[in-house]
Every structure is written in structure tokens, then in C-alpha cells.
Design a protein around this motif. Structure first.
Motif, PDB file in Angstrom:
ATOM      1  N   ALA A  17       0.866  -1.196   0.000  1.00  0.00           N
ATOM      2  CA  ALA A  17       0.000   0.000   0.000  1.00  0.00           C
ATOM      3  C   ALA A  17       0.895   1.235   0.000  1.00  0.00           C
ATOM      4  CB  ALA A  17      -0.917  -0.004   1.213  1.00  0.00           C
ATOM      5  N   PRO A  18       0.644   2.193  -0.879  1.00  0.00           N
ATOM      6  CA  PRO A  18       1.532   3.357  -0.999  1.00  0.00           C
ATOM      7  C   PRO A  18       1.805   4.037   0.336  1.00  0.00           C
ATOM      8  CG  PRO A  18      -0.078   3.369  -2.768  1.00  0.00           C
ATOM      9  CD  PRO A  18      -0.470   2.250  -1.844  1.00  0.00           C
ATOM     10  N   MET A  19       3.069   4.386   0.526  1.00  0.00           N
ATOM     11  CA  MET A  19       3.499   5.088   1.741  1.00  0.00           C
ATOM     12  C   MET A  19       3.354   6.600   1.577  1.00  0.00           C
ATOM     13  SD  MET A  19       4.665   2.945   4.095  1.00  0.00           S
ATOM     14  CE  MET A  19       5.796   3.888   5.076  1.00  0.00           C
ATOM     15  N   MET A  20       3.732   7.093   0.405  1.00  0.00           N
ATOM     16  CA  MET A  20       3.684   8.522   0.130  1.00  0.00           C
ATOM     17  C   MET A  20       2.396   8.807  -0.623  1.00  0.00           C
ATOM     18  SD  MET A  20       6.356   9.343   1.580  1.00  0.00           S
ATOM     19  CE  MET A  20       7.868   8.604   2.145  1.00  0.00           C
ATOM     20  N   CYS A  21       1.588   9.700  -0.091  1.00  0.00           N
ATOM     21  CA  CYS A  21       0.241   9.923  -0.616  1.00  0.00           C
ATOM     22  C   CYS A  21       0.083  11.369  -1.061  1.00  0.00           C
ATOM     23  CB  CYS A  21      -0.782   9.557   0.449  1.00  0.00           C
ATOM     24  SG  CYS A  21      -0.547   7.889   1.090  1.00  0.00           S
ATOM     25  N   ASP A  22       0.940  11.769  -1.990  1.00  0.00           N
ATOM     26  CA  ASP A  22       0.980  13.154  -2.429  1.00  0.00           C
ATOM     27  C   ASP A  22      -0.269  13.578  -3.193  1.00  0.00           C
ATOM     28  OD1 ASP A  22       3.877  13.923  -1.776  1.00  0.00           O
ATOM     29  OD2 ASP A  22       4.090  12.050  -2.857  1.00  0.00           O
ATOM     30  N   ASN A  23      -0.779  12.692  -4.020  1.00  0.00           N
ATOM     31  CA  ASN A  23      -1.894  13.078  -4.877  1.00  0.00           C
ATOM     32  C   ASN A  23      -2.772  11.870  -5.172  1.00  0.00           C
ATOM     33  OD1 ASN A  23      -3.559  14.646  -6.461  1.00  0.00           O
ATOM     34  ND2 ASN A  23      -2.313  14.427  -8.280  1.00  0.00           N
ATOM     35  N   LEU A  24      -3.580  11.518  -4.189  1.00  0.00           N
ATOM     36  CA  LEU A  24      -4.551  10.428  -4.354  1.00  0.00           C
ATOM     37  C   LEU A  24      -3.902   9.080  -4.624  1.00  0.00           C
ATOM     38  CD1 LEU A  24      -7.122  12.352  -6.605  1.00  0.00           C
ATOM     39  CD2 LEU A  24      -7.066  12.215  -4.109  1.00  0.00           C
ATOM     40  N   ASP A  25      -2.683   8.874  -4.146  1.00  0.00           N
ATOM     41  CA  ASP A  25      -1.981   7.619  -4.418  1.00  0.00           C
ATOM     42  C   ASP A  25      -2.702   6.412  -3.830  1.00  0.00           C
ATOM     43  OD1 ASP A  25       0.019   8.905  -5.866  1.00  0.00           O
ATOM     44  OD2 ASP A  25       1.204   9.300  -4.065  1.00  0.00           O
ATOM     45  N   LEU A  26      -3.174   6.516  -2.584  1.00  0.00           N
ATOM     46  CA  LEU A  26      -3.935   5.404  -1.999  1.00  0.00           C
ATOM     47  C   LEU A  26      -5.279   5.240  -2.699  1.00  0.00           C
ATOM     48  CD1 LEU A  26      -3.383   5.792   1.840  1.00  0.00           C
ATOM     49  CD2 LEU A  26      -2.735   3.833   0.442  1.00  0.00           C
ATOM     50  N   THR A  27      -5.929   6.353  -2.981  1.00  0.00           N
ATOM     51  CA  THR A  27      -7.222   6.304  -3.657  1.00  0.00           C
ATOM     52  C   THR A  27      -7.092   5.553  -4.977  1.00  0.00           C
ATOM     53  OG1 THR A  27      -7.832   8.429  -2.650  1.00  0.00           O
ATOM     54  CG2 THR A  27      -9.120   7.716  -4.557  1.00  0.00           C
ATOM     55  N   MET A  28      -6.095   5.908  -5.763  1.00  0.00           N
ATOM     56  CA  MET A  28      -5.908   5.245  -7.057  1.00  0.00           C
ATOM     57  C   MET A  28      -5.491   3.792  -6.879  1.00  0.00           C
ATOM     58  SD  MET A  28      -4.306   8.238  -9.485  1.00  0.00           S
ATOM     59  CE  MET A  28      -2.928   8.623  -8.420  1.00  0.00           C
ATOM     60  N   TRP A  29      -4.627   3.502  -5.902  1.00  0.00           N
ATOM     61  CA  TRP A  29      -4.150   2.139  -5.709  1.00  0.00           C
ATOM     62  C   TRP A  29      -5.299   1.208  -5.338  1.00  0.00           C
ATOM     63  CZ3 TRP A  29      -3.171  -1.562  -1.791  1.00  0.00           C
ATOM     64  CH2 TRP A  29      -2.228  -2.553  -2.126  1.00  0.00           C
ATOM     65  N   PHE A  30      -6.165   1.680  -4.443  1.00  0.00           N
ATOM     66  CA  PHE A  30      -7.283   0.840  -4.016  1.00  0.00           C
ATOM     67  C   PHE A  30      -8.422   0.811  -5.028  1.00  0.00           C
ATOM     68  CE2 PHE A  30      -5.365   0.922   0.205  1.00  0.00           C
ATOM     69  CZ  PHE A  30      -5.634  -0.360   0.652  1.00  0.00           C
ATOM     70  N   LEU A  31      -8.681   1.901  -5.722  1.00  0.00           N
ATOM     71  CA  LEU A  31      -9.860   1.966  -6.583  1.00  0.00           C
ATOM     72  C   LEU A  31      -9.591   1.647  -8.047  1.00  0.00           C
ATOM     73  CD1 LEU A  31     -11.648   5.117  -5.125  1.00  0.00           C
ATOM     74  CD2 LEU A  31     -11.879   2.719  -4.467  1.00  0.00           C
ATOM     75  N   ASP A  32      -8.345   1.777  -8.482  1.00  0.00           N
ATOM     76  CA  ASP A  32      -8.049   1.569  -9.905  1.00  0.00           C
ATOM     77  C   ASP A  32      -7.529   0.180 -10.245  1.00  0.00           C
ATOM     78  OD1 ASP A  32      -8.912   4.105 -10.374  1.00  0.00           O
ATOM     79  OD2 ASP A  32      -6.931   4.987 -10.647  1.00  0.00           O
ATOM     80  N   GLY A  33      -7.517  -0.743  -9.290  1.00  0.00           N
ATOM     81  CA  GLY A  33      -7.238  -2.127  -9.629  1.00  0.00           C
ATOM     82  C   GLY A  33      -5.978  -2.744  -9.075  1.00  0.00           C
ATOM     83  N   ALA A  34      -4.955  -1.975  -8.719  1.00  0.00           N
ATOM     84  CA  ALA A  34      -3.699  -2.563  -8.241  1.00  0.00           C
ATOM     85  C   ALA A  34      -3.919  -3.367  -6.961  1.00  0.00           C
ATOM     86  CB  ALA A  34      -2.649  -1.482  -8.026  1.00  0.00           C
ATOM     87  N   ALA A  90     -10.098  -1.671   3.985  1.00  0.00           N
ATOM     88  CA  ALA A  90      -8.634  -1.563   3.968  1.00  0.00           C
ATOM     89  C   ALA A  90      -8.199  -0.168   3.529  1.00  0.00           C
ATOM     90  CB  ALA A  90      -8.040  -2.627   3.056  1.00  0.00           C
ATOM     91  N   PHE A  91      -8.906   0.409   2.563  1.00  0.00           N
ATOM     92  CA  PHE A  91      -8.590   1.758   2.092  1.00  0.00           C
ATOM     93  C   PHE A  91      -8.661   2.756   3.235  1.00  0.00           C
ATOM     94  CE2 PHE A  91     -10.549   5.820   0.810  1.00  0.00           C
ATOM     95  CZ  PHE A  91      -9.503   6.360   0.080  1.00  0.00           C
ATOM     96  N   TYR A  92      -9.767   2.745   4.001  1.00  0.00           N
ATOM     97  CA  TYR A  92      -9.918   3.724   5.074  1.00  0.00           C
ATOM     98  C   TYR A  92      -8.886   3.541   6.180  1.00  0.00           C
ATOM     99  CZ  TYR A  92     -13.992   5.806   2.996  1.00  0.00           C
ATOM    100  OH  TYR A  92     -14.824   6.472   2.137  1.00  0.00           O
ATOM    101  N   VAL A  93      -8.578   2.300   6.521  1.00  0.00           N
ATOM    102  CA  VAL A  93      -7.536   2.072   7.526  1.00  0.00           C
ATOM    103  C   VAL A  93      -6.207   2.617   7.006  1.00  0.00           C
ATOM    104  CG1 VAL A  93      -6.203   0.315   8.750  1.00  0.00           C
ATOM    105  CG2 VAL A  93      -8.704   0.113   8.600  1.00  0.00           C
ATOM    106  N   ALA A  94      -5.901   2.344   5.735  1.00  0.00           N
ATOM    107  CA  ALA A  94      -4.656   2.840   5.145  1.00  0.00           C
ATOM    108  C   ALA A  94      -4.621   4.362   5.107  1.00  0.00           C
ATOM    109  CB  ALA A  94      -4.475   2.267   3.735  1.00  0.00           C
ATOM    110  N   VAL A  95      -5.735   5.004   4.771  1.00  0.00           N
ATOM    111  CA  VAL A  95      -5.778   6.470   4.705  1.00  0.00           C
ATOM    112  C   VAL A  95      -5.512   7.091   6.069  1.00  0.00           C
ATOM    113  CG1 VAL A  95      -7.335   8.447   4.426  1.00  0.00           C
ATOM    114  CG2 VAL A  95      -7.191   6.713   2.640  1.00  0.00           C
ATOM    115  N   TYR A  96      -6.179   6.594   7.110  1.00  0.00           N
ATOM    116  CA  TYR A  96      -5.968   7.158   8.442  1.00  0.00           C
ATOM    117  C   TYR A  96      -4.557   6.856   8.952  1.00  0.00           C
ATOM    118  CZ  TYR A  96     -10.768   8.734   8.825  1.00  0.00           C
ATOM    119  OH  TYR A  96     -11.948   9.406   8.623  1.00  0.00           O
ATOM    120  N   LEU A  97      -4.046   5.678   8.644  1.00  0.00           N
ATOM    121  CA  LEU A  97      -2.673   5.321   9.009  1.00  0.00           C
ATOM    122  C   LEU A  97      -1.677   6.268   8.352  1.00  0.00           C
ATOM    123  CD1 LEU A  97      -0.633   3.241  10.263  1.00  0.00           C
ATOM    124  CD2 LEU A  97      -0.783   2.030   8.069  1.00  0.00           C
ATOM    125  N   ARG A  98      -1.788   6.440   7.038  1.00  0.00           N
ATOM    126  CA  ARG A  98      -0.844   7.292   6.308  1.00  0.00           C
ATOM    127  C   ARG A  98      -1.008   8.773   6.673  1.00  0.00           C
ATOM    128  NH1 ARG A  98       1.667   2.957   5.886  1.00  0.00           N
ATOM    129  NH2 ARG A  98       1.662   1.782   3.914  1.00  0.00           N
TER     130      ARG A  98
END
Length: 195
Positions: A136-153, A172-180
Motif C-alpha cells: 500500500a503506498p506510503m507517500m500519498c501526495d496526490n490520491l496515491d492510496l485512492t488510485m491504488w485501491f480503486l483503480d485495480g492494483a 482496507a482503504f480507510y484504515v490505510a488512509v488514516y494510518l498514512r
């Protein structure tokens, strides 16, 4: 449009531009001093956007939160859940409980401020329960988690993995967002705001 979690630099936080958070910053510092804590005065500027630099944070809160709510209710006390997911401003200051400020936001009549160390501790517990993948992306400069979880990776990775995270990618997305978000706030010393 939508709801975003974004990092804020010093000029915007202290209200030196027209869309600033100056009223919130002033009210928070007054409350911190009232509680015998040092004011939160050192906020670095947001640098120009460089993808993958880890210097800014921006994620869109768009998937369903039903599974996330259920996970939190199953594993957190009511107080922990409110602290973890009920804030509108996250600051890199240790706060044993949320601070309610009489400052209106776009979504509420008051601003709720939480401390990043406390949010991080809860996020790490939930990430361990889900067995959140290190990919799961560590650096979330510009919707990196959003794209990773929603665009298929994430879906592709989940197909070949085990772990609770693979059964509900929205949770998993929301846990990752709050974590990051908490990690970013502490690493850079900046507030994260709900906007």
C-alpha cells in the motif's frame, strides 16, 4: 468534488492566505495553552507538488464506509472510534482526548482536533488486524492510496494474497488512509484537514 484529507502548510494554517485555517489555529493554540500544553506554532510550508516525494498529503474519501464502521465498532471502544475517525483536523501533537473548538467547518458547527500520535496507535492496531499489505503506498501526495485501491492494483494483489484486507478493499482503504495521514502529520509536522 468530494471530501478530502489534505495536508496544510504554515501560511495556510496560520491564515496568511484567504482560504486559511487561521481561526482554527488561533483557537487551538488558546486551548492548548489553557490545558498547560505548548502552542502548536511550528508548521512547515507545503512545497511544490512532486509525485512520490512524501512532502504533501491528499486523499479522497469516496468508497463506502460500512465495513470500516463495522471493523471499528468490533475492535475499538466508542471513545477510541470517535478519536480515530471523528476528527476534522489532525495535528502532530499528543492529545489524550479530542479538542472541540467553536469554529465552523464545511461539514459541522464545530472543529474536532485529534492528536496524530493517538490516531496512529489506533490505525496501527487496525492495520495489524487487517494484515494491511506493505505494498500500500506510503507517500500519498496526490490520491496515491485512492488510485491504488480503486483503480485495480490492490484488487490484483489481493487475488493472490490472504489476510482480512483482501475481503473488503473499501475497509482496507480507510484504515490505510488514516494510518498514512497520521504518519504524514508526524513525519512532516503538519496538520491534516478534512475539506
Amino acid at each position: 468534488m468530494g471530501i478530502y484529507l489534505v495536508s496544510v502548510g504554515g501560511s495556510e494554517w496560520f491564515g496568511q492566505d484567504e482560504d486559511g485555517w487561521g481561526e482554527t489555529a488561533s483557537a487551538l493554540n488558546a486551548e492548548l495553552v489553557r490545558r498547560g500544553l505548548p502552542p502548536y506554532e511550528s508548521v512547515p510550508e507545503e512545497p511544490g507538488f512532486v509525485r512520490g516525494s512524501g512532502q504533501s498529503f491528499k486523499e479522497k474519501l469516496s468508497p463506502s464506509m460500512a465495513g470500516f464502521d463495522a471493523l471499528c465498532q468490533a475492535h475499538l471502544s466508542r471513545e477510541e472510534y470517535e478519536l480515530f475517525a471523528g476528527w476534522s483536523v489532525l495535528v502532530p501533537v499528543s492529545l489524550e482526548e479530542e479538542i472541540w473548538l467553536p469554529v465552523e467547518t464545511a461539514y459541522a458547527d464545530e472543529t474536532v482536533v485529534a492528536g496524530a500520535p493517538q490516531v496512529l496507535a489506533i490505525a496501527e492496531r487496525l492495520a495489524a488486524i487487517l494484515d494491511l499489505p506493505p505494498e500500500a503506498p506510503m507517500m500519498c501526495d496526490n490520491l496515491d492510496l485512492t488510485m491504488w485501491f480503486l483503480d485495480g492494483a490492490a484488487k490484483e494483489l489481493a487475488a493472490g494474497r490472504s489476510g482480512l484486507w483482501t475481503t473488503d478493499l473499501d475497509t482496507a482503504f480507510y484504515v490505510a488512509v488514516y494510518l498514512r495521514a497520521a504518519q504524514h502529520s508526524l513525519r512532516r509536522g503538519v496538520p491534516i484537514v478534512l475539506t
